[in-house]
Design an enzyme around this catalytic site. Structure first.
Site, PDB file in Angstrom:
ATOM      1  N   TYR A  92       0.821  -1.218   0.000  1.00 12.35           N
ATOM      2  CA  TYR A  92       0.000   0.000   0.000  1.00 12.35           C
ATOM      3  C   TYR A  92       0.857   1.272   0.000  1.00 12.35           C
ATOM      4  CZ  TYR A  92      -3.891  -3.097   1.219  1.00 12.35           C
ATOM      5  OH  TYR A  92      -4.834  -4.107   1.227  1.00 12.35           O
ATOM      6  N   LYS A 114       3.625 -15.729   1.656  1.00 11.79           N
ATOM      7  CA  LYS A 114       3.516 -16.334   0.324  1.00 11.79           C
ATOM      8  C   LYS A 114       4.952 -16.555  -0.173  1.00 11.79           C
ATOM      9  CE  LYS A 114       0.983 -17.619  -3.223  1.00 11.79           C
ATOM     10  NZ  LYS A 114       0.141 -18.833  -3.175  1.00 11.79           N
ATOM     11  N   ASP A 145      -2.839 -18.510   1.160  1.00  9.93           N
ATOM     12  CA  ASP A 145      -4.018 -19.113   0.541  1.00  9.93           C
ATOM     13  C   ASP A 145      -4.591 -20.230   1.413  1.00  9.93           C
ATOM     14  OD1 ASP A 145      -1.612 -20.257  -0.042  1.00  9.93           O
ATOM     15  OD2 ASP A 145      -1.912 -20.426  -2.194  1.00  9.93           O
ATOM     16  N   ASP A 183      -4.967  -7.195   5.796  1.00 12.54           N
ATOM     17  CA  ASP A 183      -6.184  -6.469   5.466  1.00 12.54           C
ATOM     18  C   ASP A 183      -7.291  -7.469   5.136  1.00 12.54           C
ATOM     19  OD1 ASP A 183      -7.953  -4.534   4.757  1.00 12.54           O
ATOM     20  OD2 ASP A 183      -6.844  -3.776   3.027  1.00 12.54           O
ATOM     21  N   ASP A 204     -10.512  -9.127   7.907  1.00  9.39           N
ATOM     22  CA  ASP A 204     -11.944  -9.047   7.598  1.00  9.39           C
ATOM     23  C   ASP A 204     -12.569 -10.435   7.573  1.00  9.39           C
ATOM     24  OD1 ASP A 204     -11.867  -6.319   7.401  1.00  9.39           O
ATOM     25  OD2 ASP A 204     -12.963  -6.246   5.501  1.00  9.39           O
TER      26      ASP A 204
END
Ligand code: NAD
Length: 376
Positions: free
Chosen positions: A141, A198, A230, A254, A258
């Site tokens: 970001y 990852k 994943d 992020d 959620d």
């Protein structure tokens, strides 16, 4: 001496839930021998209306001079047409950056009374109690280079040349400090950290693996697991109970925070903390300003109230003088919230589909928590 707390109620239901949380903080703090001195400032849409900007330098200075910040929520349709650079949400990003809030802590715990509120089966969610520790000020970001290049297709039917890029960049020290936060949190919980990565395709994740392993050596009492992002996303819905503390970068955090939040099934219940070096923190409910119910005394204040429990534990829990009392006060708030729910009280957002029972408003829910606190 009174401890300075900056209140940033913000917009929509923000002021309603923040007021209930403030009252609970005063009551629980008094039981712990803590006294507070509150300073209220504007952030978000209300600040735009008053000063033409979502966050003023004076507010940042006030926060710097405080022990902790309690925020409600920002935003609403009134400001949606404004240019992105001056929208209410910019105030949130700006305050996180200005205060160096690099560690975002989002607990997702399923209260026994709300076990049926989740979209997952009760036997899967019962007993879930996990904490996502997300790096908040680095990664993709913020990474450079970033941007867009090229031209859109011409009307002649030629192909366009558009290209866009964002870079995922992490410095060793950024990984180390967030990892330490995760291990410290695990020590307060069940002594287990899952590092989510990852590393099979990303060099950045390989660096995370190395640094996390190095930090882990300082915490031999905490068990560490590495999990691909994943498969972590799958395991969170398949077997969420296996997780204690999850630590990860900004992008993965992020998304996963959620996902983890939705396991509990109730946005109005979820608190969060954003911490800087040294433990200074900003505490806020995960939900937004809920303009659809603002000003009607319909909001559920329990997320804000549980944010106050995090504030007590995080900002005062490690002080030699105030620590034990603050930690007990945080536990008392959580117990009071659980007692209120066990007694069957619900705000409208906590009703299950098709459920019919009387609901309580924001103020009444706050009073019920205060009553339950007083009984202990
Ligand atoms: P939202 O979280 O405000 O609301 C989503 C839904 O959940 C709404 O139906 C709302 O009524 C309900 N809800 C949320 N919190 C509740 C509570 N405490 N009690 C009862 N019901 C509750 O998300 P949204 O509608 O996508 O966004 C509304 C505004 O809030 C937007 O301007 C958005 O940018 C902003 N927002 C701010 C924050 C923040 O301040 N941290 C976070 C998310 C969204």
């Amino acid at each position: 001496m009174a401890e300075r707390i900056v209140l940033l109620p913000g917009d929509g239901i923000g002021p309603e839930v923040t007021e209930q949380a403030r009252l609970v903080l005063v009551a629980a703090g008094a039981q712990a021998g803590l006294e507070f001195d509150f300073v209220e400032e504007l952030i978000g849409g209300c600040s735009i209306d008053a000063y033409g900007t979502p966050l003023r330098e004076e507010v940042i200075e006030a926060c710097r001079g405080s022990r902790a910040v309690l925020l409600g929520a920002v935003g609403g349709p009134r400001w949606d047409e404004m240019p992105v650079a001056v929208r209410p949400e910019k105030g949130l990003l700006a305050i996180r950056k200005a205060l160096g809030l690099f560690a975002n802590l989002r607990p997702a715990a399923v209260m026994p009374a709300l076990v049926n509120a989740s979209a997952l089966r009760p036997e899967i969610v019962e007993g879930v109690d996990l904490l996502v520790v997300r790096e908040l000020t680095g990664g993709i970001y913020f990474g450079e280079p970033r941007g867009r290049e090229g031209e859109a297709p011409a009307s002649t039917g030629e192909k366009g040349t558009r290209r866009a890029l964002n870079a995922m960049v992490y410095e060793e020290h950024e990984i180390e400090r967030i990892t330490r936060v995760a291990f410290e949190q695990a020590r307060l919980r069940r002594n287990h950290v899952t590092h989510v990565h990852k590393a099979n395709v990303l060099d950045v994740s390989q660096l995370w693996m190395e640094v996390v392993d190095e930090v882990a050596k300082d915490y031999p009492d905490v068990e560490l697991a590495h999990q691909l992002v994943d498969s972590c996303a799958m395991l969170l819905v398949q077997e969420p109970k296996r997780f204690d503390v999850i630590v990860t970068g900004n992008l993965f955090g992020d998304i996963l925070s959620d996902e983890a939040a939705m396991i509990t099934g109730s946005l109005g219940m979820l608190p969060s903390a954003s911490l800087a070096t040294g433990g200074f923190g900003l505490f806020e409910p995960v939900h937004g300003s809920a303009p659809d119910i603002a000003g009607q005394d319909l909001a559920n204040p329990l997320a804000a109230i549980q944010s106050v429990a995090m504030l007590l534990e995080t900002s005062f829990g490690s002080d030699v003088a105030t620590g034990p009392g603050a930690t007990r006060a945080a536990a008392a708030i959580r117990k009071a919230v659980a007692d209120v729910l066990d007694a069957g009280h619900r705000s409208g957002d906590l009703l299950l589909p098709g459920e019919t029972r009387d609901t309580v408003g924001c103020k009444r829910m706050g009073e019920l928590v205060l009553d339950a606190l007083g009984r202990d």
